[in-house]
Motif scaffolding. Structure first.
Motif, PDB file in Angstrom:
ATOM      1  N   GLU A  88      22.932  67.180  71.425  1.00 42.15           N
ATOM      2  CA  GLU A  88      24.024  66.213  71.572  1.00 42.15           C
ATOM      3  C   GLU A  88      25.328  66.797  71.046  1.00 42.15           C
ATOM      4  OE1 GLU A  88      21.693  61.957  71.149  1.00 42.15           O
ATOM      5  OE2 GLU A  88      22.084  63.138  69.330  1.00 42.15           O
ATOM      6  N   TRP A  89      25.236  67.497  69.914  1.00 43.67           N
ATOM      7  CA  TRP A  89      26.436  68.121  69.356  1.00 43.67           C
ATOM      8  C   TRP A  89      26.991  69.154  70.320  1.00 43.67           C
ATOM      9  CZ3 TRP A  89      30.589  67.797  66.918  1.00 43.67           C
ATOM     10  CH2 TRP A  89      31.333  68.932  66.590  1.00 43.67           C
ATOM     11  N   ALA A  90      26.148  70.014  70.836  1.00 43.94           N
ATOM     12  CA  ALA A  90      26.605  71.061  71.761  1.00 43.94           C
ATOM     13  C   ALA A  90      27.250  70.436  73.001  1.00 43.94           C
ATOM     14  CB  ALA A  90      25.436  71.958  72.149  1.00 43.94           C
ATOM     15  N   GLU A  91      26.636  69.393  73.526  1.00 46.36           N
ATOM     16  CA  GLU A  91      27.181  68.734  74.717  1.00 46.36           C
ATOM     17  C   GLU A  91      28.517  68.050  74.420  1.00 46.36           C
ATOM     18  OE1 GLU A  91      24.034  66.200  76.111  1.00 46.36           O
ATOM     19  OE2 GLU A  91      22.798  67.914  76.729  1.00 46.36           O
ATOM     20  N   ALA A 145      34.999  65.894  69.333  1.00 50.00           N
ATOM     21  CA  ALA A 145      33.559  65.752  69.558  1.00 50.00           C
ATOM     22  C   ALA A 145      32.922  64.853  68.499  1.00 50.00           C
ATOM     23  CB  ALA A 145      32.893  67.130  69.571  1.00 50.00           C
ATOM     24  N   ILE A 146      33.332  65.011  67.247  1.00 54.28           N
ATOM     25  CA  ILE A 146      32.814  64.155  66.167  1.00 54.28           C
ATOM     26  C   ILE A 146      33.178  62.695  66.443  1.00 54.28           C
ATOM     27  CG2 ILE A 146      33.064  63.536  63.735  1.00 54.28           C
ATOM     28  CD1 ILE A 146      33.409  66.583  63.189  1.00 54.28           C
ATOM     29  N   GLU A 147      34.421  62.464  66.812  1.00 53.60           N
ATOM     30  CA  GLU A 147      34.846  61.097  67.104  1.00 53.60           C
ATOM     31  C   GLU A 147      34.025  60.512  68.245  1.00 53.60           C
ATOM     32  OE1 GLU A 147      39.061  61.009  67.798  1.00 53.60           O
ATOM     33  OE2 GLU A 147      39.509  61.716  65.777  1.00 53.60           O
ATOM     34  N   ALA A 148      33.872  61.258  69.329  1.00 51.79           N
ATOM     35  CA  ALA A 148      33.123  60.763  70.490  1.00 51.79           C
ATOM     36  C   ALA A 148      31.670  60.453  70.118  1.00 51.79           C
ATOM     37  CB  ALA A 148      33.182  61.783  71.627  1.00 51.79           C
ATOM     38  N   LEU A 149      31.052  61.357  69.392  1.00 51.49           N
ATOM     39  CA  LEU A 149      29.644  61.155  69.013  1.00 51.49           C
ATOM     40  C   LEU A 149      29.462  59.972  68.068  1.00 51.49           C
ATOM     41  CD1 LEU A 149      28.123  64.707  68.476  1.00 51.49           C
ATOM     42  CD2 LEU A 149      27.334  62.953  70.062  1.00 51.49           C
ATOM     43  N   THR A 150      30.332  59.847  67.090  1.00 47.84           N
ATOM     44  CA  THR A 150      30.158  58.754  66.134  1.00 47.84           C
ATOM     45  C   THR A 150      30.387  57.392  66.792  1.00 47.84           C
ATOM     46  OG1 THR A 150      32.425  59.019  65.292  1.00 47.84           O
ATOM     47  CG2 THR A 150      30.643  60.136  64.082  1.00 47.84           C
ATOM     48  N   VAL A 151      31.263  57.333  67.781  1.00 50.87           N
ATOM     49  CA  VAL A 151      31.452  56.095  68.534  1.00 50.87           C
ATOM     50  C   VAL A 151      30.232  55.860  69.426  1.00 50.87           C
ATOM     51  CG1 VAL A 151      32.810  54.992  70.360  1.00 50.87           C
ATOM     52  CG2 VAL A 151      33.970  56.103  68.443  1.00 50.87           C
ATOM     53  N   GLU A 152      29.819  56.879  70.159  1.00 53.27           N
ATOM     54  CA  GLU A 152      28.673  56.765  71.065  1.00 53.27           C
ATOM     55  C   GLU A 152      27.412  56.315  70.325  1.00 53.27           C
ATOM     56  OE1 GLU A 152      25.848  60.000  73.210  1.00 53.27           O
ATOM     57  OE2 GLU A 152      27.999  60.217  73.616  1.00 53.27           O
ATOM     58  N   LYS A 153      27.214  56.819  69.123  1.00 52.90           N
ATOM     59  CA  LYS A 153      26.022  56.509  68.333  1.00 52.90           C
ATOM     60  C   LYS A 153      26.164  55.216  67.524  1.00 52.90           C
ATOM     61  CE  LYS A 153      23.372  60.126  69.012  1.00 52.90           C
ATOM     62  NZ  LYS A 153      21.951  60.025  69.267  1.00 52.90           N
ATOM     63  N   GLY A 154      27.314  54.581  67.604  1.00 51.53           N
ATOM     64  CA  GLY A 154      27.521  53.345  66.870  1.00 51.53           C
ATOM     65  C   GLY A 154      27.727  53.544  65.377  1.00 51.53           C
ATOM     66  N   LEU A 155      28.095  54.759  64.973  1.00 51.82           N
ATOM     67  CA  LEU A 155      28.336  55.043  63.564  1.00 51.82           C
ATOM     68  C   LEU A 155      29.720  54.592  63.129  1.00 51.82           C
ATOM     69  CD1 LEU A 155      26.778  58.626  63.513  1.00 51.82           C
ATOM     70  CD2 LEU A 155      25.696  56.471  62.796  1.00 51.82           C
ATOM     71  N   THR A 156      30.607  54.431  64.086  1.00 53.85           N
ATOM     72  CA  THR A 156      31.959  53.925  63.847  1.00 53.85           C
ATOM     73  C   THR A 156      32.443  53.331  65.155  1.00 53.85           C
ATOM     74  OG1 THR A 156      34.112  54.474  62.898  1.00 53.85           O
ATOM     75  CG2 THR A 156      33.187  56.063  64.430  1.00 53.85           C
ATOM     76  N   ASP A 157      33.623  52.749  65.136  1.00 53.01           N
ATOM     77  CA  ASP A 157      34.178  52.232  66.387  1.00 53.01           C
ATOM     78  C   ASP A 157      35.595  52.784  66.566  1.00 53.01           C
ATOM     79  OD1 ASP A 157      36.230  50.205  65.379  1.00 53.01           O
ATOM     80  OD2 ASP A 157      34.404  49.437  64.434  1.00 53.01           O
TER      81      ASP A 157
END
Length: 118
Positions: free
Chosen positions: A47-50, A78-90
């Protein structure tokens, strides 16, 4: 803030024979956040690589010259996108935090450390 080598902000930037591995401490910190997300099992290496690949591809499509100087901005995207996608932040939380940093930066006298108000 402590005045000792134990304070991470006072440690020298890691180097190899060709020079600094990171141009600024925030670059190392950004990459450390990505690795921490993987270590904690919040994202997979795949997921990180993608996400990083997608951030780079998007930036290139928007005109990034891909000369290496913007790599860590892609890491942040990428960190922002992943944390939003995973529901870790909005997105609103990210936007608010960015504005807080901008306000702190703009109101800090030259030569002084930037500090966020709590």
């Amino acid at each position: 803030m402590a005045d000792s080598i134990e304070d991470p902000s006072l440690r020298p930037i890691p180097r190899d024979p060709e020079g600094p591995l990171f141009n600024e401490p925030w670059e190392a910190q950004a990459l450390a956040i990505a690795y921490r997300l993987i270590e904690e099992g919040r994202v997979t290496r795949q997921e990180w690589a993608e996400a990083l690949g997608a951030a780079i591809t998007k930036a290139q499509a928007e005109g990034d010259p891909d000369e290496g100087g913007t790599y860590y901005r892609h890491v942040l995207a990428a960190i922002e996108a992943l944390t939003v996608e995973k529901g870790l932040t909005d997105p609103s939380e990210i936007s608010t935090r960015k504005q807080d940093w901008k306000d702190a930066y703009l109101s800090t006298p030259h030569g002084q450390p930037v500090e966020l108000k709590k």
